[in-house]
Design an enzyme around this catalytic site. Sequence first.
Site, PDB file in Angstrom:
ATOM      1  N   SER A   1       0.874  -1.178   0.000  1.00 44.55           N
ATOM      2  CA  SER A   1       0.000   0.000   0.000  1.00 44.55           C
ATOM      3  C   SER A   1       0.912   1.228   0.000  1.00 44.55           C
ATOM      4  CB  SER A   1      -0.879  -0.004   1.246  1.00 44.55           C
ATOM      5  OG  SER A   1      -0.065   0.150   2.391  1.00 44.55           O
TER       6      SER A   1
ATOM      7  N   ASN B   1      -8.105  -3.212  -9.058  1.00 46.53           N
ATOM      8  CA  ASN B   1      -8.789  -1.991  -8.603  1.00 46.53           C
ATOM      9  C   ASN B   1     -10.288  -2.227  -8.442  1.00 46.53           C
ATOM     10  OD1 ASN B   1      -6.505  -0.425  -8.480  1.00 46.53           O
ATOM     11  ND2 ASN B   1      -6.826   0.605 -10.436  1.00 46.53           N
TER      12      ASN B   1
ATOM     13  N   GLY C   1      -9.420  -5.096   4.030  1.00 51.44           N
ATOM     14  CA  GLY C   1      -9.435  -6.130   2.998  1.00 51.44           C
ATOM     15  C   GLY C   1      -9.325  -5.591   1.585  1.00 51.44           C
ATOM     16  N   ALA C   2      -9.216  -4.262   1.430  1.00 52.38           N
ATOM     17  CA  ALA C   2      -9.112  -3.705   0.067  1.00 52.38           C
ATOM     18  C   ALA C   2      -7.847  -4.214  -0.619  1.00 52.38           C
ATOM     19  CB  ALA C   2      -9.102  -2.177   0.121  1.00 52.38           C
ATOM     20  N   GLY C   3      -6.747  -4.200   0.130  1.00 52.05           N
ATOM     21  CA  GLY C   3      -5.468  -4.637  -0.451  1.00 52.05           C
ATOM     22  C   GLY C   3      -5.495  -6.118  -0.810  1.00 52.05           C
ATOM     23  N   ASP C   4      -6.071  -6.937   0.069  1.00 57.85           N
ATOM     24  CA  ASP C   4      -6.167  -8.385  -0.198  1.00 57.85           C
ATOM     25  C   ASP C   4      -7.027  -8.625  -1.443  1.00 57.85           C
ATOM     26  OD1 ASP C   4      -4.964  -8.653   2.328  1.00 57.85           O
ATOM     27  OD2 ASP C   4      -6.901  -8.831   3.321  1.00 57.85           O
TER      28      ASP C   4
END
Length: 372
Positions: free
Chosen positions: A215, A292, A265-268
Amino acid sequence: MPPAAVPAEEPAAAEEEEQQQTKGLPALEGLVVGSYCHDVLLRGGRVVGETLGGAAAFVSNVLDAASPPEASFSVVSKVGSDFAYASAPAPERHPPLLCPAPTTSFHARFSDAVASAHAPDRQLRRVNACDPIYPDDLPDRRFAYGLAVGVAGEVLPETLERMIRLCRAVLVDAQALIRVFDAEGGGSGAAVRHIALEGTPYARLLERVAFLKASSEEAPYIGVEMARRRCCVIVTEGRDGCRLYWDDGEARVAPFTAVQVDPTGAGDSYLAGFAAGLLWGLSATDAALIGNFFGAAAVSQIGVPTFHPKMLQAVKQILEEKPIQRSSPCINGTTFTFQRSDKHDELHTALQEAARLMCEQQQNDTATDNCD
Ligand SMILES: Nc1ncnc2c1ncn2[C@@H]1O[C@H](COP(=O)(O)OP(=O)(O)OP(=O)(O)O)[C@@H](O)[C@H]1O
Ligand SMILES: O[C@H]1[C@H](O)[C@@H](O)[C@H](O)[C@@H](O)[C@H]1O
């Protein structure tokens, strides 16, 4: 850059032998390594949510939804006997190993201040830590790709090394490598900090990793300029989308609109969407659009998101369309294509439409909740 996922230090004979062994593989089987966890969300000292978390949960959710039909994956994850979500869809389909230690758990304290895309929007404390995942916990067979997605230091350096040996291409979330946990303080858990990747035993493995995702908060700790000479680096920038850096090029990839209710959890979900894009044969820059898209989907709901069947159908239809893509051998070969295709913008526009369905679903759900 060396061809992705070819173990640089392996003697040629061993490499050849490994490639021989991979011939009998199901074409696109993946290995996901990282634990499920319990997430407690707090705002102003009040608990506002308790959910299933852990990269294994978010990643499985997206891979199950968005992988091509011929792809499959196994999850190696650990929980304790206190695990509260064994019957949730991801753990039910991909059961964790049971350990004597308690399930890893995090408390995330959100601030009321409006977060910028690059500043921490929450303070994380690790309250419990389950056992690490050891090399011997991994299945003794070959995989097309691997995702090293630890949340609390469970992916040991020797475990990552074994993943690299077992998988043709390994994608790594930097959070699995650079998180450290300060001494427990009076029952409130250990504060999560980051350390420089270069000083860790993981650094020497980077040349054998295909993609390293961080990130924007983590990026300074991995040293993008150093890391991009060894593997392709992806920096996610919250609502601003993401950037890819490879040895002689870089690309910015546009985001999708989302109404953020929980950034967990956005990154996962991004990384799993990106992997799914590669599995569909997209170039890395095009696959980042899928990343994205699922990152945006993750922030629209609390905890592990439920995808509306209509939205998923639309995404699959877009990915199945012949004219976009498929110039690269991707995960099925040994090299990757990084450049955006000439269909990149078209792909973004089509996905934007699917993202609209997602927003509509969210609005309907809110309306239904309000009626309850
Ligand atoms: N508010 C948002 N609107 C649209 N897309 C978003 C938003 N937040 C995140 N995303 C998408 O998700 C991706 C990953 O988000 P982010 O950079 O916040 O990762 P992260 O900090 O690792 O997330 P986390 O630690 O919460 O899992 C972004 O690159 C973007 O594509
Ligand atoms: O950074 C977050 C955090 O550790 C959460 O507790 C976990 O649920 C997510 O999987 C992870 O990406």
